[in-house]
Design a protein around this motif. Structure first.
Motif: not given
Length: 96
Positions: A76-88
């Motif tokens: 679950l959620g592995v295909g989503q962008p890293d939630p801890g990373a800053a938005a590009p």
């Protein structure tokens, strides 16, 4: 005697695997675990006399769903962008 603190009192105990660790583990499960499970499932079905084709298909479909139920939390959620990373692009880069 002091009461034992609950896991909610200790945030480091509530944390599970991080996003990167879950992503790596999911990849390992797909590359190593799933082929091993397929071999085990085919071997298991091969031990029995060959049933009717519809029953054999039903068994394979059941085994195909069964492998992922205990690992649902991992995928679950592995295909989503890293939630801890800053938005590009930073703030305000929505485009006009």
């Amino acid at each position: 005697m002091s009461p034992t603190p609950s896991p909610t009192d200790r945030p480091h105990l509530r944390r599970g695997l991080g996003w990167k660790a879950r992503r790596r583990l999911a990849l390992a499960v797909l590359l190593v675990g799933l082929p091993a499970y397929i071999v085990a499932a085919v071997s298991l079905v091969g031990w029995f006399d060959r049933p009717a084709i519809w029953l054999e298909l039903l068994v394979y479909l059941g085994l195909g769903v069964l492998w992922m139920l205990p690992l649902r939390w991992l995928f679950l959620g592995v295909g989503q962008p890293d939630p801890g990373a800053a938005a590009p692009g930073g703030e305000g880069s929505r485009g006009a």
